[in-house]
Design a protein around this motif. Structure first.
Motif, PDB file in Angstrom:
ATOM      1  N   SER A   6       3.130   1.428   5.128  1.00  0.00           N
ATOM      2  CA  SER A   6       1.699   1.473   4.766  1.00  0.00           C
ATOM      3  C   SER A   6       1.479   1.021   3.326  1.00  0.00           C
ATOM      4  CB  SER A   6       1.150   2.882   4.987  1.00  0.00           C
ATOM      5  OG  SER A   6       1.843   3.820   4.150  1.00  0.00           O
ATOM      6  N   GLU A   7       2.370   1.417   2.464  1.00  0.00           N
ATOM      7  CA  GLU A   7       2.232   0.988   1.073  1.00  0.00           C
ATOM      8  C   GLU A   7       2.434  -0.511   0.940  1.00  0.00           C
ATOM      9  OE1 GLU A   7       5.081   3.353  -0.955  1.00  0.00           O
ATOM     10  OE2 GLU A   7       3.743   5.094  -1.155  1.00  0.00           O
ATOM     11  N   GLY A  12       0.080  -5.807   0.059  1.00  0.00           N
ATOM     12  CA  GLY A  12      -0.181  -7.168   0.542  1.00  0.00           C
ATOM     13  C   GLY A  12      -1.665  -7.482   0.593  1.00  0.00           C
ATOM     14  N   MET A  13      -2.441  -6.507   1.080  1.00  0.00           N
ATOM     15  CA  MET A  13      -3.892  -6.731   1.138  1.00  0.00           C
ATOM     16  C   MET A  13      -4.497  -6.880  -0.277  1.00  0.00           C
ATOM     17  SD  MET A  13      -4.996  -4.131   4.209  1.00  0.00           S
ATOM     18  CE  MET A  13      -6.698  -4.526   3.991  1.00  0.00           C
TER      19      MET A  13
END
Length: 323
Positions: A6-7, A12-13
């Motif tokens: 998730s991190e 990346g986003m």
């Protein structure tokens, strides 16, 4: 410590979002600076750029058509300004267009305004140099305004001094405004001038009437303008001149005759100065009267004579028939 999935996704986003924002900023900035469009260079020469900076807008007839790409100082009175302009706008800008530096609003950044030309010259080409006009700078206006204020202050001081002296009755104007006697005299003088002007006007009108009458053939003076009348007057004057010459001759002869009489020459002097001759003439006239009486008596006697009686009767009948 190993990062979770998730991190990694969040990182990346975040990176993708940052790159996207960076690309958009570069796009908008580049689009504003005409970095991605079809542009060409245009040069204007100024003596003072008035705080113009790289990236300032270039406007043509109020429309943004480019930006300032370079500013190069050639010498102390020549500064070349390089502009990048949209290629389609080159077809609208004539070679007699003028470039000037102004401000975007009252306190905005500086811009270059290109004013359309008024002639029928062809449009500009890439790399051309157009004429420029330098606007008055704010500093120059402030300096001029400062000088104007100083002059206005001096004029105000002088005006106050003059009005004070007038109020106190100093000078010709002050004396005129404060001296009632002089004002009365001036008013009377103006009345005299008014009456004189009125009389002069009447004289001029009469003179105009007289001059007009000169051309009227019905007036005494206008008759002189008639060529026939002028010829008659000329003939009369000529005859008078000739008569005067003849009269002068007669007077000369009369003077000679009188002179002869005074000098004792001629029959008139003899008759007037010889008493015996006068007596003889008187006696002769007396005898002639007596002879005339006797002759009348003889004729009367002949009328009663029987020899001539018939003749005288015929004469009387002839006179009666004639009457």
């Amino acid at each position: 410590m190993e990062k979770t999935d998730s991190e990694k996704i969040k990182l990346g986003m975040f990176v993708i979002t940052g790159l996207t924002l960076f690309v958009l900023v570069i796009y908008f900035v580049g689009n504003k600076q005409k970095m991605f469009g079809s542009t060409d260079h245009l040069t204007a020469v100024f003596t003072n750029v008035n705080g113009l900076q790289l990236g300032n807008n270039v406007r043509y007839a109020g429309i943004n058509i480019g930006t300032v790409r370079g500013i190069e100082m050639i010498n102390d009175s020549t500064i070349n300004v390089d502009m990048i302009i949209d290629k389609p706008m080159f077809l609208n800008i004539k070679k007699d267009a003028l470039a000037s530096i102004g401000s975007d609003g009252l306190v905005g950044s500086m811009v270059i305004n290109i004013t359309p030309g008024k002639g029928n010259l062809p449009h500009i080409e890439a790399g051309d140099v157009i004429q420029s006009s330098n606007r008055v700078r704010t500093d120059d206006m402030l300096n001029t305004l400062s000088v104007t204020n100083k002059n206005a202050a001096l004029l105000t001081a002088d005006l106050l001094k003059i009005t004070k002296e007038i109020t106190q009755g100093k000078g010709s104007l002050g004396t005129l405004l404060n001296d009632t006697i002089m004002a009365s005299d001036l008013k009377q003088t103006m009345n005299y001038l008014k009456n004189t002007s009125k009389g002069t006007t009447e004289i001029v009108e009469n003179l105009n009437k007289t001059v007009t009458a000169l051309g009227d053939k019905n007036s005494a003076i206008g008759v002189l303008n008639d060529p026939a009348t002028a010829q008659k007057i000329r003939t009369i004057v000529t005859n008078l001149d000739q008569s005067t010459q003849e009269i002068n001759k007669v007077v000369t002869n009369l003077n000679a005759t009188i002179l002869n009489v005074k000098n004792g020459n001629g029959a008139i002097n003899y008759l007037s100065n010889d008493p015996n001759l006068v007596k003889k003439i008187d006696s002769t006239m007396t005898n002639l009267n007596k002879a005339t009486i006797l002759l009348n008596e003889d004729l009367e006697a002949m009328k009663h004579s029987f020899l001539l009686r018939g003749y005288f009767k015929k004469q009387e009948k002839a006179k009666q028939k004639a009457n």
